[in-house]
Each structure stands twice: as structure tokens, then as C-alpha cells.
Scaffold this active site. Structure first.
Site, PDB file in Angstrom:
ATOM      1  N   GLU A 122      10.332   3.440  -4.687  1.00 27.09           N
ATOM      2  CA  GLU A 122       8.986   3.572  -5.246  1.00 27.09           C
ATOM      3  C   GLU A 122       8.989   4.367  -6.546  1.00 27.09           C
ATOM      4  OE1 GLU A 122       6.167   4.942  -2.382  1.00 27.09           O
ATOM      5  OE2 GLU A 122       6.879   3.609  -0.802  1.00 27.09           O
ATOM      6  N   GLU A 195      10.885  -4.703   4.662  1.00 25.26           N
ATOM      7  CA  GLU A 195      10.455  -3.815   5.741  1.00 25.26           C
ATOM      8  C   GLU A 195       9.134  -4.313   6.297  1.00 25.26           C
ATOM      9  OE1 GLU A 195      10.203   0.355   5.117  1.00 25.26           O
ATOM     10  OE2 GLU A 195      12.189   0.531   4.225  1.00 25.26           O
TER      11      GLU A 195
END
Length: 393
Positions: A122, A195
Site C-alpha cells: 500500500e 487476498e
């Protein structure tokens, strides 16, 4: 030059990440192997369990834990590893990237089937401009380091992002990147679900967080991935998919749900029936398997019957999976020189032809049992000799 840059998207709950690849893998179920716990089984036991008892054939790690990478040697399971954010500026230096690859990656290949490196996590959502500005150069330099080790065809480079880089994400088919984000999605690019998961336990009053909801979510996910139905925008497609997570991790911070995303308890019993276990768990392990070396010992324990038989790729097996079979057999130390350039079985120069040789070498050396030609249901036994010309089987 092959494109080293891909992208990763993330939302917190239900957990859902995707990233885009130049070349995707179809119909494979993976799992995120986190280690924020003090009660997990040894990595070697985990690797053996996944190989023998589950349909999982891909694992994503959050670091380059050397013990775990060693544990997955000779399993054929595809491994994704990660680089932490704080190393990203350093990776822009070619010498640093080269040393990082030599230390963390090269010693394990090809025995361990490392297929991807994800850089940071991120990064575009952080406030550290030095890390943000270094991300793409670091990925490019890391790719160059892989080229230097002749690993760039085997190992790709990616990076995870949060869903905050999207201007719209619900429903998923309306997803659009915010203007100004340096992400470009092409029509020929495959999508990988990196994910996705659901917790089986939460804090009091947390609606929809229970064992039955988790079982339904992940069970239906697995069925859908394997069905090939695809999505409204991408019908008749299957996607490489990673479930979050392998184990409940008792030392993760935050609410109770953060510690209860696992498919399995630390003792490797199922938290619920998700459909991830094989119907006959462990039944495909050869009886002559040497757990210390991870290498089958040649012998004759009842073999393949009275007549001569050979092992070849099953019709419909993808080149990507067959390449994993080649890497697995050659990584065990069997003689793969004949399918190397200049070898007697190099031509025809195709993954399927090379896999036929490698799979048969393994099958013959390990006793010609049916399970020696299983290769995750991609092998088939034949009574017709597939050899030709100089390429004798």
C-alpha cells in the site's frame, strides 16, 4: 523487455485484494501464510500438510523467511515473497537489489518454486514521499537484478495497493482508477485475486462474523474459482486466487476478527469445512518418500503392473502448471540435461514435450506407482512409448 510492474488492490473487510499480471494462472487456489503467532507448527510440517492434504498449490508470504522458503523446496508449490516498505529506497540501487536477490532468492531456486516478488505494501497510501517516488524505480531495478541472475522469466515483480486508489469499487464491475494514479490496466491482462477471506470469529455484536459465514464465503469462493464462470465483465474465466489466511494468528493486533481469518487452527485442524482439503488427505504421498531430503528413493514397490508404462501430461493441462512439474522434477536433482538446449530431447522445444520427459523420469525412478504420475491430476499413464528418434524414454 518484459514489463516488471503490476498492481495490487486492497480493502479491509471482507478482505479482498487483486493485482494484474501480463500472464495469469488459471484455476489455482492459493493461501496467504502469515506468521504473526507464537503457536504455529514448523514450516516443514506446514509445507508437507499443504502438499499432501489440501488442494492449495500457491502460497503468498509476507517476507522472505528463509526457513519457510527452504521448507517448500521440492514441493512444486508456487511461492510469492514480499519486500518491506523500508527497503524500497535501497532497492533503487542496482548493487543493493543484486545482493538482495543473491541472498534471499537465488539460493532457493529452482528447488523452491518462487514465482513472484511483491514490493512494499500500500505504498501509494503512505505519506512517505521518498518511498512513493522510489517504488517504480525499485521495481525496475529489482527486475534488472533478476535478469542478471537469469530469473526474470521465472519470477515476476508486483506491488500491493489499497482500494483508495479507486474512484469507485462497488459494485466491482464499476471499478475505476482515480485520475493521476500511475496504474494502467490492459484488455489482455489477467486478474489475480491476491487476498480474499472472511473471519470466523469477532467481537460481541459484530454482525456476520461467525464460523458459518466464513464457511459459506470461502466455500463458495473456491467453487466459483474452479467453475470457470468468471465475472460479468470477464465471463468464462478463472482466476488465480489467494485465500486470507492459512492460520489463525494469535498475536495480530486489533479486533478479535483480525486473529481469526484462518482456514486452520495452529494444530492444522480445520476451523470449518471450506472444501480446501483433499477427499483422501495424504493418500498421494509415495510410500518411499524420504522426509529428510524431500526426494523419492528409486525402488520397486509393486510398480505399474506387468507391462511397461510411461507418464505423460494429461490433455488440457496448462503450460504454466506443466512448467511447475518440470521445475519440481529438475529441482529434485533428476537428470534434466536431455531437455536442456542441445540435449537429445530438447526438440520439440515446447513446455508439453519437456514436461513429458521430466514427468516420466520421475515416474520411472520412483517405482511406476499410479500416484507417481499424479502431479496434481495433470499426469496420465500410457502404455504407448512417447519416445522418438534420439529421445529414448
Amino acid at each position: 523487455m518484459e514489463k516488471p510492474v503490476t498492481s495490487f488492490l486492497h480493502t479491509p473487510f471482507p478482505l479482498f485484494l487483486i493485482f494484474f499480471l501480463v500472464k495469469g494462472i488459471k484455476g489455482n487456489i492459493g493461501v496467504n501464510y502469515g506468521t504473526v503467532a507464537d503457536n504455529l507448527p514448523p514450516p516443514a510440517q506446514v509445507a508437507r500438510f499443504l502438499l499432501d492434504s489440501t488442494i492449495i498449490n500457491r502460497v503468498k508470504l509476507y517476507d522472505t523467511n528463509q526457513e519457510i522458503l527452504q521448507a517448500f523446496a521440492h514441493t512444486g508449490i508456487a511461492i510469492t515473497v514480499a519486500v518491506p516498505n523500508n527497503l524500497i529506497p535501497n532497492l533503487t540501487n542496482l548493487k543493493f537489489s543484486q545482493q538482495w536477490v543473491k541472498t534471499n532468492i537465488a539460493p532457493h531456486v529452482p528447488a523452491t518454486n518462487i514465482v513472484r516478488i511483491v514490493v512494499g505494501n500500500e505504498v501509494l497510501s503512505t505519506t512517505d514521499n521518498s518511498v512513493v517516488s522510489s517504488l517504480v524505480p525499485a521495481m525496475q531495478t529489482l527486475h534488472a537484478a533478476l535478469v542478471g541472475e537469469d530469473l526474470h522469466r521465472r519470477i515476476k515483480v508486483s506491488t500491493p495497493h489499497s482500494l483508495s486508489i479507486l474512484s469507485s469499487s462497488s459494485p466491482p464491475s464499476s471499478g475505476r482508477f482515480k485520475q493521476g494514479n500511475i496504474v494502467q490496466v490492459l484488455g489482455e491482462v489477467e486478474i489475480v485475486i491476491a487476498e480474499t477471506g472472511w473471519p470466523s470469529r469477532g467481537d460481541p455484536g459484530q454482525i456476520g462474523v461467525d464460523t458459518e459465514s466464513a464457511r459459506e464465503f470461502n466455500g463458495n469462493l473456491i467453487k466459483h474459482v474452479m467453475s470457470g464462470l468468471g465475472t460479468p465483465l470477464m465471463p468464462n474465466r478463472t482466476f488465480e486466487t489467494y485465500i486470507f489466511a492459512l492460520f489463525n494468528e494469535d498475536q495480530k493486533p486489533g479486533p478479535t476478527s483480525e486473529r481469526n481469518f484462518g482456514l486452520f487452527h495452529p494444530d492444522m485442524t480445520s476451523v470449518y469445512n471450506s472444501g480446501i482439503l483433499r477427499h483422501k488427505a495424504g493418500s498421494k504421498s509415495p510410500s518411499n518418500w524420504n522426509p529428510e531430503r524431500g526426494v523419492p528413493v528409486a525402488g520397486n514397490n509393486g510398480g505399474g503392473g506387468g507391462g511397461k508404462t510411461w507418464c505423460i501430461p494429461r490433455s488440457g493441462a496448462s503450460d504454466e502448471v506443466l512448467q511447475m512439474n518440470i521445475d519440481y522434477v529438475c529441482g529434485l536433482g533428476f537428470d534434466c540435461q536431455p531437455i536442456s538446449k542441445g540435449g537429445r530431447c530438447f526438440y520439440p522445444d515446447s513446455v508439453r514435450a519437456h514436461a513429458a520427459y521430466a514427468m516420466n523420469v520421475y515416474y520411472q525412478a520412483t517405482g511406476r506407482h499410479d500416484y507417481d504420475c499424479d502431479f496434481r491430476s495433470t499426469g496420465a499413464i500410457t502404455s504407448s512409448n512417447p519416445g522418438y528418434g534420439r529421445c529414448k524414454y
